[in-house]
Design an enzyme around this catalytic site. Structure first.
Site, PDB file in Angstrom:
ATOM      1  N   THR A 134       2.200-101.232 146.377  1.00 23.15           N
ATOM      2  CA  THR A 134       1.741 -99.861 146.595  1.00 23.15           C
ATOM      3  C   THR A 134       0.852 -99.742 147.827  1.00 23.15           C
ATOM      4  O   THR A 134       0.197-100.712 148.220  1.00 23.15           O
ATOM      5  CB  THR A 134       0.943 -99.397 145.347  1.00 23.15           C
ATOM      6  N   ASP A 135       0.802 -98.542 148.393  1.00 25.86           N
ATOM      7  CA  ASP A 135      -0.106 -98.309 149.525  1.00 25.86           C
ATOM      8  C   ASP A 135      -1.576 -98.287 149.078  1.00 25.86           C
ATOM      9  O   ASP A 135      -2.483 -98.359 149.906  1.00 25.86           O
ATOM     10  CB  ASP A 135       0.250 -96.999 150.251  1.00 25.86           C
ATOM     11  N   GLU A 136      -1.803 -98.205 147.741  1.00 31.26           N
ATOM     12  CA  GLU A 136      -3.195 -98.121 147.263  1.00 31.26           C
ATOM     13  C   GLU A 136      -3.990 -99.384 147.555  1.00 31.26           C
ATOM     14  O   GLU A 136      -5.217 -99.374 147.510  1.00 31.26           O
ATOM     15  CB  GLU A 136      -3.237 -97.818 145.763  1.00 31.26           C
ATOM     16  N   TYR A 159      -6.470-100.653 139.034  1.00 28.14           N
ATOM     17  CA  TYR A 159      -5.025-100.724 139.304  1.00 28.14           C
ATOM     18  C   TYR A 159      -4.767-101.312 140.686  1.00 28.14           C
ATOM     19  O   TYR A 159      -4.022-102.295 140.834  1.00 28.14           O
ATOM     20  CB  TYR A 159      -4.384 -99.330 139.197  1.00 28.14           C
ATOM     21  N   LYS A 163      -2.960-104.857 141.862  1.00 24.73           N
ATOM     22  CA  LYS A 163      -1.777-104.931 142.728  1.00 24.73           C
ATOM     23  C   LYS A 163      -2.103-105.736 143.989  1.00 24.73           C
ATOM     24  O   LYS A 163      -1.279-106.521 144.471  1.00 24.73           O
ATOM     25  CB  LYS A 163      -1.288-103.521 143.109  1.00 24.73           C
TER      26      LYS A 163
HETATM   27  P1  NAD Z   1       6.296 -97.234 135.416  1.00 23.93           P
HETATM   28  O1  NAD Z   1       4.964 -97.300 134.762  1.00 23.93           O
HETATM   29  O2  NAD Z   1       7.111 -95.989 135.296  1.00 23.93           O
HETATM   30  O3  NAD Z   1       7.215 -98.418 134.878  1.00 23.93           O
HETATM   31  C1  NAD Z   1       6.741 -99.714 134.685  1.00 23.93           C
HETATM   32  C2  NAD Z   1       7.783-100.474 133.855  1.00 23.93           C
HETATM   33  O4  NAD Z   1       7.310-101.820 133.684  1.00 23.93           O
HETATM   34  C3  NAD Z   1       7.980 -99.893 132.455  1.00 23.93           C
HETATM   35  O5  NAD Z   1       9.357 -99.816 132.157  1.00 23.93           O
HETATM   36  C4  NAD Z   1       7.287-100.898 131.540  1.00 23.93           C
HETATM   37  O6  NAD Z   1       7.862-100.981 130.244  1.00 23.93           O
HETATM   38  C5  NAD Z   1       7.493-102.187 132.323  1.00 23.93           C
HETATM   39  N1  NAD Z   1       6.497-103.214 131.990  1.00 23.93           N
HETATM   40  C6  NAD Z   1       5.141-103.076 131.925  1.00 23.93           C
HETATM   41  N2  NAD Z   1       4.572-104.233 131.552  1.00 23.93           N
HETATM   42  C7  NAD Z   1       5.584-105.135 131.400  1.00 23.93           C
HETATM   43  C8  NAD Z   1       5.644-106.496 131.022  1.00 23.93           C
HETATM   44  N3  NAD Z   1       4.538-107.177 130.707  1.00 23.93           N
HETATM   45  N4  NAD Z   1       6.841-107.106 130.973  1.00 23.93           N
HETATM   46  C9  NAD Z   1       7.994-106.423 131.255  1.00 23.93           C
HETATM   47  N5  NAD Z   1       7.994-105.115 131.605  1.00 23.93           N
HETATM   48  C10 NAD Z   1       6.815-104.481 131.667  1.00 23.93           C
HETATM   49  O7  NAD Z   1       6.032 -97.623 136.915  1.00 23.93           O
HETATM   50  P2  NAD Z   1       6.707 -97.071 138.265  1.00 23.93           P
HETATM   51  O8  NAD Z   1       6.010 -95.859 138.692  1.00 23.93           O
HETATM   52  O9  NAD Z   1       8.176 -97.068 138.095  1.00 23.93           O
HETATM   53  O10 NAD Z   1       6.280 -98.254 139.258  1.00 23.93           O
HETATM   54  C11 NAD Z   1       7.073 -99.426 139.366  1.00 23.93           C
HETATM   55  C12 NAD Z   1       6.427-100.362 140.373  1.00 23.93           C
HETATM   56  O11 NAD Z   1       6.320 -99.709 141.625  1.00 23.93           O
HETATM   57  C13 NAD Z   1       5.023-100.812 139.995  1.00 23.93           C
HETATM   58  O12 NAD Z   1       4.876-102.157 140.355  1.00 23.93           O
HETATM   59  C14 NAD Z   1       4.115 -99.921 140.845  1.00 23.93           C
HETATM   60  O13 NAD Z   1       2.903-100.585 141.133  1.00 23.93           O
HETATM   61  C15 NAD Z   1       4.971 -99.738 142.077  1.00 23.93           C
HETATM   62  N6  NAD Z   1       4.752 -98.482 142.818  1.00 23.93           N
HETATM   63  C16 NAD Z   1       4.786 -97.284 142.172  1.00 23.93           C
HETATM   64  C17 NAD Z   1       4.635 -96.115 142.912  1.00 23.93           C
HETATM   65  C18 NAD Z   1       4.682 -94.759 142.256  1.00 23.93           C
HETATM   66  O14 NAD Z   1       4.375 -93.765 142.904  1.00 23.93           O
HETATM   67  N7  NAD Z   1       5.070 -94.640 141.011  1.00 23.93           N
HETATM   68  C19 NAD Z   1       4.430 -96.185 144.298  1.00 23.93           C
HETATM   69  C20 NAD Z   1       4.384 -97.440 144.908  1.00 23.93           C
HETATM   70  C21 NAD Z   1       4.566 -98.573 144.163  1.00 23.93           C
HETATM   71  O1  DAU Z   2       0.220 -94.323 146.206  1.00 28.91           O
HETATM   72  C1  DAU Z   2       1.096 -94.987 145.335  1.00 28.91           C
HETATM   73  C2  DAU Z   2       0.597 -94.832 143.914  1.00 28.91           C
HETATM   74  O2  DAU Z   2       0.848 -93.473 143.553  1.00 28.91           O
HETATM   75  C3  DAU Z   2       1.269 -95.772 142.932  1.00 28.91           C
HETATM   76  O3  DAU Z   2       0.954 -97.102 143.265  1.00 28.91           O
HETATM   77  C4  DAU Z   2       0.825 -95.482 141.494  1.00 28.91           C
HETATM   78  O4  DAU Z   2       1.549 -96.295 140.594  1.00 28.91           O
HETATM   79  C5  DAU Z   2       1.113 -94.020 141.204  1.00 28.91           C
HETATM   80  O5  DAU Z   2       0.619 -93.706 139.916  1.00 28.91           O
HETATM   81  C6  DAU Z   2       0.465 -93.118 142.246  1.00 28.91           C
HETATM   82  O6  DAU Z   2      -0.978 -93.168 142.136  1.00 28.91           O
HETATM   83  P1  DAU Z   2      -1.884 -91.841 142.239  1.00 28.91           P
HETATM   84  O7  DAU Z   2      -3.147 -92.092 141.548  1.00 28.91           O
HETATM   85  O8  DAU Z   2      -1.931 -91.343 143.645  1.00 28.91           O
HETATM   86  O9  DAU Z   2      -0.928 -90.825 141.413  1.00 28.91           O
HETATM   87  P2  DAU Z   2      -1.264 -89.684 140.329  1.00 28.91           P
HETATM   88  O10 DAU Z   2       0.006 -88.946 140.097  1.00 28.91           O
HETATM   89  O11 DAU Z   2      -1.984 -90.235 139.165  1.00 28.91           O
HETATM   90  O12 DAU Z   2      -2.275 -88.738 141.112  1.00 28.91           O
HETATM   91  C7  DAU Z   2      -1.908 -88.112 142.326  1.00 28.91           C
HETATM   92  C8  DAU Z   2      -3.107 -87.338 142.814  1.00 28.91           C
HETATM   93  O13 DAU Z   2      -3.348 -86.241 141.915  1.00 28.91           O
HETATM   94  C9  DAU Z   2      -4.396 -88.137 142.844  1.00 28.91           C
HETATM   95  O14 DAU Z   2      -5.171 -87.717 143.948  1.00 28.91           O
HETATM   96  C10 DAU Z   2      -5.092 -87.756 141.544  1.00 28.91           C
HETATM   97  C11 DAU Z   2      -4.664 -86.321 141.337  1.00 28.91           C
HETATM   98  N1  DAU Z   2      -4.534 -85.878 139.934  1.00 28.91           N
HETATM   99  C12 DAU Z   2      -3.774 -86.641 139.087  1.00 28.91           C
HETATM  100  C13 DAU Z   2      -3.635 -86.265 137.767  1.00 28.91           C
HETATM  101  C14 DAU Z   2      -2.823 -87.107 136.821  1.00 28.91           C
HETATM  102  C15 DAU Z   2      -5.120 -84.689 139.512  1.00 28.91           C
HETATM  103  O15 DAU Z   2      -5.762 -83.983 140.308  1.00 28.91           O
HETATM  104  N2  DAU Z   2      -4.962 -84.326 138.212  1.00 28.91           N
HETATM  105  C16 DAU Z   2      -4.258 -85.073 137.316  1.00 28.91           C
HETATM  106  O16 DAU Z   2      -4.182 -84.672 136.117  1.00 28.91           O
END
Ligand code: NAD
Ligand code: DAU
Length: 352
Positions: A134-136, A159, A163
């Site tokens: 992630t970019d975080e 988190y 990562k």
């Molecule tokens: P998600 O939470 O939707 O899915 C995570 C999956 O991992 C789920 O299916 C869960 O059951 C599985 N999991 C969790 N713990 C596990 C374990 N111990 N063993 C096997 N499976 C397990 O997550 P996502 O949003 O699809 O993100 C997927 C990946 O991409 C993560 O590594 C996250 O850090 C990264 N990522 C997410 C975003 C985003 O915006 N969602 C952006 C950048 C990177």
């Molecule tokens: O940048 C990549 C990341 O983006 C991934 O690595 C994470 O897995 C993914 O969850 C996401 O993280 P964020 O924290 O940016 O996403 P989230 O959707 O939780 O929040 C987006 C923005 O909105 C953040 O600034 C927090 C704000 N927010 C979020 C929620 C859930 C609110 O203002 N209200 C809310 O209820």
């Protein structure tokens, strides 16, 4: 097994993982795609109904935290590549329960690295351990500037710290043991099948149910949004063309302040639901800010564009519109994931 590649995808029942599994299963019939997911609250096999009977698709309900189970899967399927997405992924949950994030994101990743190292040591095959990050990990930007692949790590939530640790371990295994690794760091994804704890599906769900739209702090925080189907295209590109030992940033070139994004979702929902313009904005509610809330994320993705010829193409309004349509057309999916555990989480997170 007589497949050209045997790819373990961890977390394949989650949001991004399920889109990736679908893409690879359909696009590469000569690859075996082994989806390893322990189905936490975020994992949902409903996401993969359309491909579950394909001959090159296999599912294993196992945890990456179990070393022996993972090793047995490497042996059973003769795994020669890993694309690792399994993780605890929600920042707010990491604030409540950091240890769960260390266990899965750090120790689970280390298990996979150790097994890949052991299993591929004398391998004659081309192997690849592709870690999805992630970019975080880069921390928080002010109003200007972008994250590049060389931006120093500065994670600020449990988190992102977990990562960042996993990224460092992947790099350590590349340098120390020459494990063939590659990493990508992506910005915020959105799209169908995203669990409604994340901002966009949470807003869609709450508008549908005429509930408050919680905006943390003043809503000035900025995120760079990318449609999930574009992210998995980038993953496919990096998996096949990325250089071993390298890191690639992936982003949408699409920065939005949270409050502006919420207003856009309100407008689109009003249009689609046949409401008078302005109906949904009445639900916007400013709530207590997220602790340690990063102000701005923005990705410079020129490296992947210049070296691997990938860039985002879909306009945000179009991507958001098709995402909203998906949630409107899949009320059962949304209902199923917003019962039980979700209600307890929601109460804990928002009743403060
Ligand atoms: P998600 O939470 O939707 O899915 C995570 C999956 O991992 C789920 O299916 C869960 O059951 C599985 N999991 C969790 N713990 C596990 C374990 N111990 N063993 C096997 N499976 C397990 O997550 P996502 O949003 O699809 O993100 C997927 C990946 O991409 C993560 O590594 C996250 O850090 C990264 N990522 C997410 C975003 C985003 O915006 N969602 C952006 C950048 C990177
Ligand atoms: O940048 C990549 C990341 O983006 C991934 O690595 C994470 O897995 C993914 O969850 C996401 O993280 P964020 O924290 O940016 O996403 P989230 O959707 O939780 O929040 C987006 C923005 O909105 C953040 O600034 C927090 C704000 N927010 C979020 C929620 C859930 C609110 O203002 N209200 C809310 O209820």
């Amino acid at each position: 097994m007589d497949f050209q590649k045997k790819i373990m995808i961890t977390g394949g029942a989650g949001f991004i993982g399920s889109h990736l599994v679908r893409l690879l299963v359909n696009r590469y019939p000569s690859y075996a795609i082994i989806n390893v997911d322990c189905l936490t609250y975020a994992g949902n096999l409903e996401n993969l109904k359309d491909i579950e009977s394909k001959e090159n698709y296999f599912f294993e309900k196992k945890s990456i935290c179990d070393y022996n189970e993972m090793e047995a899967l490497f042996e059973k399927y003769q795994i020669n590549s890993v694309i690792h997405l399994a993780a605890e992924s929600h920042v707010d949950r990491s604030i409540h329960d950091p240890l769960a994030f260390i266990q899965t994101n750090v120790l689970g990743t280390t298990n996979l690295l150790l097994i890949a190292k052991k299993y591929w040591e004398n391998s004659i095959h081309e192997n690849r351990f592709y870690h999805i990050s992630t970019d975080e990990v880069f921390g928080s930007l002010n109003e200007t500037g972008y994250f590049t692949e060389t931006t120093p790590y500065s994670p600020r939530s449990p988190y992102s710290a977990s990562k960042a640790s996993s990224d460092h371990l992947v790099n350590a295994f590349y340098h120390t043991y020459q494990l063939p690794t590659v990493i990508s760091n992506c910005s915020n994804n959105y799209g169908p099948n995203q669990f409604p704890e994340k901002l966009i599906p949470l807003a869609i769900h709450n508008i549908l149910h005429q509930k408050p739209l919680p905006v943390y702090g003043s809503g000035e925080n900025v995120r760079d949004w990318l449609l999930v189907t574009e992210h998995v295209e980038a993953i496919d590109t990096i998996f096949h063309k990325g250089k071993i030992g390298e890191t690639y940033n992936i982003g949408g070139n699409n920065e939005w302040k949270n409050i502006d994004l919420i207003k856009l979702i309100c407008d689109l929902m009003d249009e689609k639901l046949g409401n008078k313009k302005g109906t949904s904005t009445q639900y916007i509610t400013f709530v207590k800010d997220r602790s340690g809330h990063d102000l701005r994320y923005a990705i410079d993705c020129s490296k992947i564009k210049n070296e691997l010829d990938w860039e985002p193409k879909i306009q945000f309004r179009e991507g958001l519109s098709l995402t909203i349509d998906w949630y409107l057309n899949n009320p059962t999916w949304l209902k199923n994931v917003t019962s039980g555990e979700y209600l307890q989480y929601y109460q804990k997170q928002y009743a403060q």
